[in-house]
Scaffold this active site. Structure first.
Site, PDB file in Angstrom:
ATOM      1  CB  CYS A  43      28.720   7.330  15.723  1.00 16.14           C
ATOM      2  SG  CYS A  43      28.372   6.903  17.436  1.00 16.14           S
ATOM      3  CB  CYS A  68      34.686   5.508  18.994  1.00 12.50           C
ATOM      4  SG  CYS A  68      34.023   6.529  20.306  1.00 12.50           S
ATOM      5  CB  CYS A 111      31.972   9.222  23.040  1.00 14.06           C
ATOM      6  SG  CYS A 111      32.497   9.533  21.345  1.00 14.06           S
TER       7      CYS A 111
HETATM    8 FE1  FES Z   1      30.208   6.724  18.459  1.00 18.71          FE
HETATM    9 FE2  FES Z   1      32.079   7.611  20.020  1.00 18.71          FE
HETATM   10  S1  FES Z   1      31.992   7.762  17.871  1.00 18.71           S
HETATM   11  S2  FES Z   1      30.211   6.762  20.609  1.00 18.71           S
END
Ligand code: FES
Length: 137
Positions: A43, A68, A111
């Protein structure tokens, strides 16, 4: 996908009071500070964790996370999990411990992996600093 109430509460609490949640930084040149910087390829989010140690014990923790809500909640969780722990105890903290504590949904497990990686990197940095210090004594 719904965040658990724990994630929502922690995320909102950090936004309202970042310093109380250990958002910030220590001087990276302090010999008692170890830094772990990690990025999530999935991400692009980034987490920086700093530990302030006294001998083998983690006295204090700070972090900066660009990511996030789960990543920020995971960061607050590792602050709680790491403070007062020894290096050996910190090494035993796994992403699953963080994910379970926050009730992360499967799609957000990376995450908590980012959080475990940050801990690992910070501890590696600490070991490097310790070896360097011993070498120079
Ligand atoms: Fe990137 Fe959670 S979506 S760390």
């Amino acid at each position: 996908m719904a965040y658990s109430q724990k994630v929502v509460d922690r995320f909102e609490s950090v936004l309202n009071n970042p310093e109380q949640h250990a958002v910030g930084r220590f001087n990276p040149n302090d010999p008692d500070v170890a830094t772990g910087l990690t990025g999530a390829p999935a991400c692009g989010d980034v987490m920086k964790l700093q530990l302030k140690l006294a001998g083998d014990v983690i006295e204090d923790v700070k972090f900066k996370t660009y990511g996030c809500g789960s990543a920020i909640a995971s960061s607050t969780m590792f602050v709680d999990m790491l403070k007062g722990k020894t290096v050996a105890e910190a090494k035993a903290i796994k992403d699953k411990d963080i994910a379970t504590a926050l009730e992360l949904p499967a799609i957000k497990l990376h995450c908590s992996v980012l959080a475990e990686e940050s801990i690992k990197k910070a501890l590696e940095n600490w070991e490097t600093k310790t070896k360097h210090r011993q070498h120079n004594q």
